[in-house]
Design a protein around this motif. Structure first.
Motif, short mmCIF file in Angstrom:
data_model
loop_
_atom_site.label_atom_id
_atom_site.label_comp_id
_atom_site.label_asym_id
_atom_site.label_seq_id
_atom_site.Cartn_x
_atom_site.Cartn_y
_atom_site.Cartn_z
N LYS A 1 0.76 -1.04 -0.09
CA LYS A 1 -0.05 -0.03 -0.06
C LYS A 1 0.84 1.24 -0.09
O LYS A 1 1.08 1.87 -1.04
N TYR A 2 1.40 1.49 1.24
CA TYR A 2 2.03 2.77 1.18
C TYR A 2 3.68 2.51 1.72
O TYR A 2 3.90 1.58 2.26
N GLY A 3 4.36 3.48 1.55
CA GLY A 3 5.57 3.14 2.14
C GLY A 3 5.72 3.32 3.56
O GLY A 3 4.84 4.03 4.02
N TYR A 4 6.74 3.03 4.33
CA TYR A 4 6.77 2.91 5.73
C TYR A 4 6.68 4.42 5.99
O TYR A 4 6.08 4.69 7.00
N TYR A 5 7.63 5.20 5.49
CA TYR A 5 7.69 6.65 5.95
C TYR A 5 6.18 7.39 5.83
O TYR A 5 5.93 8.18 6.37
N ARG A 6 5.86 7.04 4.56
CA ARG A 6 4.52 7.68 4.15
C ARG A 6 3.42 7.47 5.31
O ARG A 6 2.50 8.15 5.51
N ALA A 7 3.42 6.25 5.77
CA ALA A 7 2.44 5.58 6.68
C ALA A 7 2.96 6.44 7.83
O ALA A 7 1.69 6.61 8.66
N LEU A 8 4.03 6.43 8.53
CA LEU A 8 4.04 7.02 9.55
C LEU A 8 3.63 8.39 9.66
O LEU A 8 3.02 9.27 10.54
N PHE A 9 4.07 9.25 8.31
CA PHE A 9 3.51 10.66 8.33
C PHE A 9 2.10 10.87 8.28
O PHE A 9 1.54 11.72 9.00
N GLU A 10 1.53 9.96 7.67
CA GLU A 10 -0.22 10.21 7.81
C GLU A 10 -0.74 9.67 8.93
O GLU A 10 -1.93 10.18 9.39
N ALA A 11 -0.16 8.77 9.77
CA ALA A 11 -0.57 8.17 10.97
C ALA A 11 -0.28 9.07 12.40
O ALA A 11 -1.05 9.15 12.99
N GLY A 12 0.71 9.77 12.10
CA GLY A 12 1.28 10.57 13.19
C GLY A 12 1.99 9.65 14.31
O GLY A 12 2.39 8.70 13.81
N PRO A 13 2.31 10.06 15.49
CA PRO A 13 3.03 9.32 16.29
C PRO A 13 2.28 7.89 16.80
O PRO A 13 1.07 7.90 16.69
N VAL A 14 2.87 6.68 16.52
CA VAL A 14 2.26 5.44 16.70
C VAL A 14 3.39 4.27 17.52
O VAL A 14 4.46 4.85 17.48
N ASP A 15 2.65 3.42 18.11
CA ASP A 15 3.44 2.39 18.59
C ASP A 15 3.94 1.45 17.82
O ASP A 15 3.39 1.15 16.70
N ALA A 16 4.66 0.33 18.23
CA ALA A 16 4.89 -0.77 17.14
C ALA A 16 3.63 -1.55 16.59
O ALA A 16 3.66 -2.02 15.53
N SER A 17 2.86 -1.57 17.64
CA SER A 17 1.62 -2.62 17.31
C SER A 17 0.80 -1.82 16.29
O SER A 17 0.28 -2.45 15.37
N THR A 18 0.43 -0.46 16.63
CA THR A 18 -0.27 0.23 15.67
C THR A 18 0.44 0.04 14.16
O THR A 18 -0.29 0.22 13.09
N PHE A 19 1.59 0.43 14.27
CA PHE A 19 2.46 0.68 12.93
C PHE A 19 2.33 -0.86 12.28
O PHE A 19 2.23 -0.90 10.88
N ALA A 20 2.38 -1.88 12.86
CA ALA A 20 2.39 -3.25 12.25
C ALA A 20 1.11 -3.36 11.79
O ALA A 20 1.02 -3.96 10.60
N GLU A 21 -0.01 -2.84 12.25
CA GLU A 21 -1.38 -2.99 11.64
C GLU A 21 -1.43 -2.16 10.51
O GLU A 21 -1.93 -2.44 9.20
N ILE A 22 -0.88 -0.87 10.44
CA ILE A 22 -1.15 0.03 9.48
C ILE A 22 -0.43 -0.51 8.21
O ILE A 22 -0.87 -0.51 7.05
N VAL A 23 0.94 -0.77 8.30
CA VAL A 23 1.73 -1.24 7.10
C VAL A 23 1.34 -2.81 6.84
O VAL A 23 2.31 -3.20 5.91
N GLY A 24 0.88 -3.52 7.71
CA GLY A 24 0.64 -5.20 7.09
C GLY A 24 1.74 -5.90 7.46
O GLY A 24 2.04 -6.85 6.62
N VAL A 25 2.47 -5.53 8.37
CA VAL A 25 3.79 -6.39 8.93
C VAL A 25 3.34 -7.16 10.31
O VAL A 25 2.67 -6.58 11.10
N THR A 26 4.29 -8.04 10.52
CA THR A 26 4.13 -8.76 11.98
C THR A 26 4.56 -7.68 12.93
O THR A 26 5.53 -6.76 12.66
N GLN A 27 4.17 -7.91 14.16
CA GLN A 27 4.60 -6.99 15.19
C GLN A 27 6.24 -7.06 15.55
O GLN A 27 6.97 -5.87 15.47
N PRO A 28 6.90 -8.37 15.53
CA PRO A 28 8.43 -8.17 15.57
C PRO A 28 9.02 -7.52 14.66
O PRO A 28 9.95 -6.86 14.83
N ARG A 29 8.37 -7.53 13.21
CA ARG A 29 9.13 -6.78 12.16
C ARG A 29 8.86 -5.30 12.32
O ARG A 29 10.09 -4.73 12.03
#
Length: 105
Positions: A1-29
């Motif tokens: 979908k998005y690049g990781y930096y684009r996803a962070l920019f659009e989401a604002g501050p996030v924790d690892a769990s939320t970021f994993a959900e947004i970009v579609g990766v596992t929480q450890p990744r």
């Protein structure tokens, strides 16, 4: 979908769990990638609004470079400045080399 930096920019501050959900990766990744970016100085750790945990933030000063059109427009000023002062850079390099400081530029 998005690049990781684009996803962070659009989401604002996030924790690892939320970021994993947004970009579609596992929480450890997600955690590993975010940790790498923090270690490299590209992301900042901030307190979450609830004050009970920390989140990561893409600092505004990196947005034009990381999300711009390959940095061309954003870097035009720096390139012009370097072109204007190229002779001075060469003089500094010569001084550093002659003084034995090692290569710094």
């Amino acid at each position: 979908k998005y690049g990781y930096y684009r996803a962070l920019f659009e989401a604002g501050p996030v924790d690892a769990s939320t970021f994993a959900e947004i970009v579609g990766v596992t929480q450890p990744r997600s955690r590993a990638w975010l940790d790498e970016q923090v270690a490299a100085g590209l992301l900042r750790i901030v307190d979450a609004p609830d004050g009970h945990h920390r989140e990561v933030l893409l600092p505004g000063e990196y947005v034009p470079i990381l999300l711009g059109d390959h940095g061309e427009r954003e870097l035009a000023g720096a390139r012009a400045l370097l072109a204007e002062h190229r002779a001075e850079v060469e003089r500094v390099r010569a001084f550093v080399d002659a003084a034995g400081f090692g290569r710094v530029l």
